[in-house]
Each structure stands twice: as C-alpha cells, then as structure tokens.
Write a protein that holds these residues in place. Structure first.
Motif, PDB file in Angstrom:
ATOM      1  N   GLY A 177       0.874  -1.365  -0.044  1.00 47.16           N
ATOM      2  CA  GLY A 177       0.084   0.121   0.032  1.00 47.16           C
ATOM      3  C   GLY A 177       0.805   1.288  -0.037  1.00 47.16           C
ATOM      4  O   GLY A 177       0.254   2.387   0.358  1.00 47.16           O
ATOM      5  N   LYS A 178       2.000   1.452  -0.445  1.00 50.19           N
ATOM      6  CA  LYS A 178       2.852   2.467  -0.626  1.00 50.19           C
ATOM      7  C   LYS A 178       2.877   3.248  -2.028  1.00 50.19           C
ATOM      8  O   LYS A 178       2.853   2.496  -3.021  1.00 50.19           O
ATOM      9  CB  LYS A 178       4.370   2.153  -0.245  1.00 50.19           C
ATOM     10  CG  LYS A 178       4.494   1.361   1.014  1.00 50.19           C
ATOM     11  CD  LYS A 178       4.319   2.392   2.199  1.00 50.19           C
ATOM     12  CE  LYS A 178       4.604   1.961   3.533  1.00 50.19           C
ATOM     13  NZ  LYS A 178       4.469   2.740   4.624  1.00 50.19           N
ATOM     14  N   PRO A 179       2.266   4.408  -1.951  1.00 45.97           N
ATOM     15  CA  PRO A 179       2.299   5.204  -3.350  1.00 45.97           C
ATOM     16  C   PRO A 179       3.584   5.457  -3.774  1.00 45.97           C
ATOM     17  O   PRO A 179       4.891   5.400  -3.381  1.00 45.97           O
ATOM     18  CB  PRO A 179       1.789   6.404  -2.819  1.00 45.97           C
ATOM     19  CG  PRO A 179       2.549   7.017  -1.250  1.00 45.97           C
ATOM     20  CD  PRO A 179       2.399   5.245  -0.748  1.00 45.97           C
ATOM     21  N   PHE A 180       3.626   5.245  -5.205  1.00 45.24           N
ATOM     22  CA  PHE A 180       4.849   5.487  -5.899  1.00 45.24           C
ATOM     23  C   PHE A 180       4.614   5.982  -7.425  1.00 45.24           C
ATOM     24  O   PHE A 180       3.404   6.143  -7.700  1.00 45.24           O
ATOM     25  CB  PHE A 180       5.376   3.865  -6.415  1.00 45.24           C
ATOM     26  CG  PHE A 180       4.769   3.165  -7.206  1.00 45.24           C
ATOM     27  CD1 PHE A 180       4.833   3.166  -8.533  1.00 45.24           C
ATOM     28  CD2 PHE A 180       3.698   2.375  -6.623  1.00 45.24           C
ATOM     29  CE1 PHE A 180       4.248   2.338  -9.288  1.00 45.24           C
ATOM     30  CE2 PHE A 180       2.946   1.502  -7.360  1.00 45.24           C
ATOM     31  CZ  PHE A 180       3.121   1.291  -8.709  1.00 45.24           C
ATOM     32  N   VAL A 181       5.605   6.490  -7.835  1.00 44.80           N
ATOM     33  CA  VAL A 181       5.663   7.049  -9.338  1.00 44.80           C
ATOM     34  C   VAL A 181       6.865   6.435  -9.950  1.00 44.80           C
ATOM     35  O   VAL A 181       7.977   6.355  -9.484  1.00 44.80           O
ATOM     36  CB  VAL A 181       5.463   8.587  -9.561  1.00 44.80           C
ATOM     37  CG1 VAL A 181       6.627   9.197  -9.053  1.00 44.80           C
ATOM     38  CG2 VAL A 181       5.349   8.867 -10.952  1.00 44.80           C
ATOM     39  N   ALA A 182       6.921   6.025 -11.183  1.00 43.21           N
ATOM     40  CA  ALA A 182       7.886   5.554 -12.260  1.00 43.21           C
ATOM     41  C   ALA A 182       8.203   6.461 -13.356  1.00 43.21           C
ATOM     42  O   ALA A 182       7.208   7.176 -13.798  1.00 43.21           O
ATOM     43  CB  ALA A 182       7.762   4.147 -12.597  1.00 43.21           C
ATOM     44  N   VAL A 183       9.403   6.438 -13.730  1.00 40.79           N
ATOM     45  CA  VAL A 183       9.952   7.078 -14.983  1.00 40.79           C
ATOM     46  C   VAL A 183      10.462   6.409 -15.727  1.00 40.79           C
ATOM     47  O   VAL A 183      11.297   5.399 -15.387  1.00 40.79           O
ATOM     48  CB  VAL A 183      10.889   8.485 -14.327  1.00 40.79           C
ATOM     49  CG1 VAL A 183      11.051   9.057 -15.711  1.00 40.79           C
ATOM     50  CG2 VAL A 183       9.927   9.281 -13.418  1.00 40.79           C
ATOM     51  N   ASP A 184      10.410   6.299 -17.293  1.00 35.45           N
ATOM     52  CA  ASP A 184      10.793   5.545 -17.911  1.00 35.45           C
ATOM     53  C   ASP A 184      11.253   6.245 -19.494  1.00 35.45           C
ATOM     54  O   ASP A 184      10.257   6.947 -19.795  1.00 35.45           O
ATOM     55  CB  ASP A 184      10.449   4.086 -18.184  1.00 35.45           C
ATOM     56  CG  ASP A 184      11.543   3.258 -18.894  1.00 35.45           C
ATOM     57  OD1 ASP A 184      12.033   2.412 -18.136  1.00 35.45           O
ATOM     58  OD2 ASP A 184      11.586   3.268 -20.108  1.00 35.45           O
ATOM     59  N   ALA A 185      12.358   6.021 -20.331  1.00 34.15           N
ATOM     60  CA  ALA A 185      12.351   6.870 -21.660  1.00 34.15           C
ATOM     61  C   ALA A 185      11.887   5.964 -22.669  1.00 34.15           C
ATOM     62  O   ALA A 185      12.023   6.279 -23.833  1.00 34.15           O
ATOM     63  CB  ALA A 185      13.823   7.071 -21.874  1.00 34.15           C
ATOM     64  N   ASP A 186      11.387   4.757 -22.285  1.00 34.91           N
ATOM     65  CA  ASP A 186      10.995   3.780 -23.465  1.00 34.91           C
ATOM     66  C   ASP A 186       9.453   3.996 -23.654  1.00 34.91           C
ATOM     67  O   ASP A 186       8.664   3.711 -22.894  1.00 34.91           O
ATOM     68  CB  ASP A 186      11.299   2.596 -23.075  1.00 34.91           C
ATOM     69  CG  ASP A 186      10.875   1.595 -24.166  1.00 34.91           C
ATOM     70  OD1 ASP A 186      10.452   1.888 -25.180  1.00 34.91           O
ATOM     71  OD2 ASP A 186      10.899   0.462 -24.169  1.00 34.91           O
TER      72      ASP A 186
END
Length: 590
Positions: A435-444
């Motif tokens: 239940g932990k919030p997250f955000v991801a970043v990717d260049a593809d």
C-alpha cells in the motif's frame, strides 16, 4: 619590454578574449546558445565584416581579426579539448558495450548518407571522384556542437555519440582514401592507407598500456605537490602527448585526445581534471566558432542565396531521412530518432578538413570547395536552432504516440522509481502489496504505454536531462529507486541527487560488486548487485533442495547478504578516504 600593439597576433588574442568575455555571459543571460554569439562575432570582426573597412578606418585594425588563418591552431585545440572532455565522461567498459552501435549504426549511417549525397551530386554534373569526396565530407556531423547541446548520456546523446565517434575514427581513413583517389596518386595511395592503419593500431595499444601504468603515478605525484597549476599542467601534458603520438602514427590528433580522456577516466582524478580543463575547452571552442563565422561572407550569401539554400536543405533532408530511418530500424522510438536526425543534419567542422583534402587532391575545383565551405559554415551556425526544432518535433511525436500522463501528487510523490523494466515493475508490485504510493519514470515510450495500460503510474521522460529530474520533486519523495541498465548514468544520477537531497534514501541496482562500490561512493543508501542476489538465490535453492530447514536457510542468507554488503561498503570507504583527506588539505588538488 614594451608590447607592440601593431603585432597582429597580440591584437587577435585581445579580440578573442574580449569576445569570450562578452559573448558567454551576454547570451547566457538571454538563454541563447553562445554558439550563435561566437559565430556572429566572427562574422562581425572577420575579413568580410569590419575587416573590409580597415583601409578607410585604420583604427578598426585593433578590433578585427587581421589574419584568420593565425587562429586556426587554437580552433583545432578546441576540438581536441572537446574530445578529451568526452573521453572523461566515458570508460573503456562503456565503449566496449557500445561497439555495435559505433561500428554498426555509425558506419551504416555515414556510408548510406554519403552514398545518397554523392549520387545526387553526380546526377547534377559532378564527376564521380569529386562526388564521393563531397558525399563523405557533407555526411559528417559536428561533434563540437552536437554533444555539448545534448550530452553523451541522454536518450538522444547516446546514439548521436555512437555515430559521431565512428565519424571521428573514420576521418583519417577518409582523408587517405581521397588522397589515394587523386589523379596523381597511383597504387601507392592505398598502400599508405594500410601502413597508417598498422601504425595507428600500434600507437593506440602503446597509449593504452602506458596509460594504465603511468597515469596513476603521474597524477599522484602532481597531487602530492599541493600545486593546482602543476596538476593542470600534467593534465594538458597527457592530452598533448597522446595527440602527438597519434598524429605521428598518421591518425588524427582527436583520436589521441579521446584516448587520453578515456585513460584518465579510469583513474580517481577524473572529476578534478574535468573541472580544471573546462574553461580551456570553452575558450578554445569559442575560437573555433569565431573561425566559422569568419568564413561567412554575407554579401556572397545574399548574391547566391537560392543555390545555397537549396544545397543546405538538400543535405539536411538526406541526413534527416537516413539518420531517422536507421535509428527507427534499430528499435529507437520515433521521437528520439527524429530529434537525433534533425540535430545531426548539418555538416561538421571536419567537413572543412575533408573539403580541403579533396581540393588538394584535385577531386573538386577550388570554387566548388568555397561554395560547400559556405554551406558548412551556415549549417554550423544553425545547429543550435536545429536542436530546438528537433526537441519540438520529438515532443509532438511523443504526445501523439503516448497515452495520457498519470495523475501524480506533486507534493507527495511517494517512492520514485527510475527505470520501469523487469526490475522496476517488480519493485512497483511489492510497493503495491504494502500500500505504498509510487511513481515511475522511463524513457521507452512503448514500455511506458504498456505499463500505463496495466494501471501503473509511469511518466515518460529522460532522466539524463536535469530538467526532467527537477520535475520529480525528489525533495518530497519517500525514497528513490534506480533500476536503469546504464551503470554510468546510475552513478551520475545518484551523485547529482545526493548533492540536492542529502537525506533521501537512494536504493540502486548494481551490475556487480565493483559497480556497487562506485554507487556507495556516489552516495546511495543501498546498492544491490545483481551477481550477489543471483548467487544468494541459487544458494537458497540448493540448501532447501538438499533438506536444510527453511528458517535457518533464510537466516543464513540474510546474514551472508549483510556481510557482503558491509564488505562492499568498506571497500568503497577505503577508496574514498584518501580522496577526502586530499580535499581537506588546503590548496591541494584532488
């Protein structure tokens, strides 16, 4: 002894230093690339600008370049220092991983673009030998301008650097091949090319071996003197000696400069050398750009603008189509391919060298060389504008290809995951379980779209660009997870973020123990080597399968993991401690 102000070299030196002192801060204030400023100053103070008025107003002699050829060596020094700084950002390991890009992508892009340009010029009436020389010259792109605009580690910079590196390596074979094609060369021209290849290989091997054993001792002695000037002198000495050796072997001096940077990058003195040589690189590059501006005669351009415009657009169109198509064929996303193609579409500073060789070999007429020299100078001038245009085109393409950005709380991003491949997705799944919030970043872009369709909050972006990292609001994040499969970028990003956010937990994926040690030195909280985890998982499976109880197995695996991590951290601390002591010593470099 009194200075003779009538000495043209002293006058030219004052103009160069004055231009650097005015152009760089003035254009930086308005957020305009100083590249354009230097070229405009070159036009203004060159022989086709205010220089034409010297007979009527002799005082203008002191604010114009009286002999453009006298500053050509300084321009060449700028290119050498630029390649040296590029070498400092790399490593032999990274170059080895790029070998397919350099000799595959780079070779294909250069040869295809040169063939198409040569065919077009031949159809317009140019002889085959001259068409080949012009095609090879115009297919080259500017290392001096492209890489400072995008860097060597960004999404655009990586393929651009691979192609530019091949072009720099191919410069000497191109020059000798054109010499061999001269009407008076005969069979000896091709024999000389083979001799140079052998001598060049020996010179490169000798530099590599000497650099591995001599450079650490040389810089250690320079650092112990506590004299920054001596340390700087040692750095410049390495560049000069390496360039002279490759030149004596028949190669270009820029190959020696690149090797010198690569060799120093393998030592612990890389950062100090890079900082200390940066002002010289900027000044020398500015001198080169001044010489580009001096080649532009505005009256000649206005008189022949239709043919010049057609030539520039034709060359750019061929290079954009070829570069974009080649990158797209290799799997690069459309936006990156298009941006790279536009950025690399103008000719290069080395185009001027090849044009001179083709003229000396009687493959093209001097008037033809002068025309294409003007085309090249104009192309170099508009390169910063092409970079802006390429970014705009890439953004429009990316917007049309991707789904909507996820809604992310800018003030509470939670855990930020950079890199959303196999490892990043697994981390995200575990954060979801708890239940932990997250955000991801990717260049593809394809991977981003697929992840968003599965419900993951993934942002499309290239973290090699500092403005993208700024958008992540890492000062409000709970933790930063680095899972990219780029060891150099991972270390660079960890060091940069640690300087910005001292207390942020940073957990990074490492390839092996050596990479993990580098990450600990860069400031990560925890580094997880893939080799370590795979060996522990294998050990766990073996112990369970041979009948050992699960509880003791898990306890021993945790204990071994902690022991190995402590060993890696201890190795990193031992490597870092002498460096910290040197920094704390007043007046000592390092």
């Amino acid at each position: 002894m009194a200075l003779n102000l009538g000495n043209h070299q002293f006058s030219d030196a004052l103009i160069i230093l004055g231009a650097a002192g005015i152009v760089i801060p003035a254009f930086a204030r308005f957020r305009i690339s100083p590249v354009i400023g230097f070229i405009l100053v070159g036009i203004l103070v060159g022989p086709a600008g205010l220089g034409t008025l010297v007979p009527q107003a002799p005082w203008l002699y002191y604010v114009t370049i009286s002999d453009p050829e006298s500053i050509e060596p300084f321009a060449e020094l700028g290119i050498i220092l630029l390649l040296f700084s590029i070498g400092l950002e790399l490593s032999f390991k990274r170059l080895w991983t790029m070998r397919r890009l350099v000799f595959g992508l780079g070779a294909f892009e250069l040869l295809v673009a040169a063939a198409i340009i040569a065919l077009g010029l031949h159809l317009l009436g140019q002889a085959w030998a001259g068409s080949i020389g012009l095609g090879l010259a115009l297919a080259l792109s500017s290392t001096a301008l492209v890489l400072p605009l995008v860097g060597a580690a960004s999404q655009v910079g990586r393929p651009a650097f691979a192609m530019l590196l091949f072009e720099d390596l191919a410069l000497v074979p191109i020059i000798f091949a054109l010499g061999a094609m001269a009407p008076t060369a005969g069979a000896d021209g091709w024999a000389n090319l083979g001799t140079v290849a052998i001598r060049g290989a020996i010179a490169v091997a000798a530099l590599y071996i000497a650099g591995r054993f001599v450079l650490p001792r040389l810089f250690a002695q320079a650092a112990r003197t506590k004299n920054p000037e001596l340390f700087l002198a040692a750095s410049l000495l390495v560049v000069i000696v390496a360039s002279l050796i490759t030149t004596a072997a028949g190669l270009s001096p820029i190959v020696g400069a690149l090797l010198a940077g690569l060799l120093i990058a393998e030592t612990e003195y890389r950062e100090e050398v890079e900082v200390m040589t940066e002002p010289f690189k900027g000044l020398a590059l500015g001198v080169f750009l001044l010489t580009v501006g001096m080649r532009l005669d505005l009256r000649l351009i206005m008189a022949n603008w239709p043919s010049l415009l057609a030539a520039i657009l034709g060359v750019m169109a061929v290079k954009i189509i070829v570069t974009t198509g080649v990158l797209k064929f290799t799997g690069t996303r459309t936006g990156t391919a298009a941006e790279t193609g536009v950025l690399m579409s103008s000719p290069s500073e080395t185009t001027l060298i090849v044009l001179g060789v083709a003229t000396q070999a009687a493959l093209i007429q001097p008037s033809t060389a002068a025309f294409w020299t003007t085309v090249t100078a104009i192309g170099l001038t508009i390169t910063p504008l092409l970079a802006k245009a390429g970014q705009g085109i890439a953004r429009r393409i990316d917007r049309s290809e991707r789904v909507a950005d996820p809604e992310v709380d800018a003030d509470r991003p939670g855990t930020v995951i950079i890199g959303f491949g196999r490892v990043g997705r697994t981390v995200a799944d575990m954060l979801r379980v708890h239940g932990k919030p997250f955000v991801a970043v990717d260049a593809d872009i394809d991977g981003v779209n697929a992840a968003r369709k599965d419900g993951y909050p993934v942002i499309f972006g290239d973290v090699a660009r500092s403005e993208m990292v700024d958008r992540l609001r890492l000062g409000h994040a709970d933790a930063l997870i680095l899972t990219m499969d780029d060891p150099v970028l991972t270390v660079t990003l960890a060091r940069r973020v640690r300087a910005w956010v001292p207390n942020l937990p940073i957990i990074a994926r490492a390839r092996d123990a050596a990479h993990a040690a580098e990450l600990y030195k860069a400031g990560v909280t925890d580094a997880v080597p893939e080799t370590l985890e795979s060996s522990l998982q294998l050990s766990e499976a073996v112990l369970v399968d041979i009948g050992v109880a699960m509880g003791p197995v898990i306890a021993s695996i945790h204990e071994k993991r902690d022991e190995m991590r402590q060993q890696i951290k201890a190795a990193a601390d031992l490597d870092r401690e002498p460096r910290i002591r040197r920094i704390r010593r007043t007046g000592e470099v390092g």
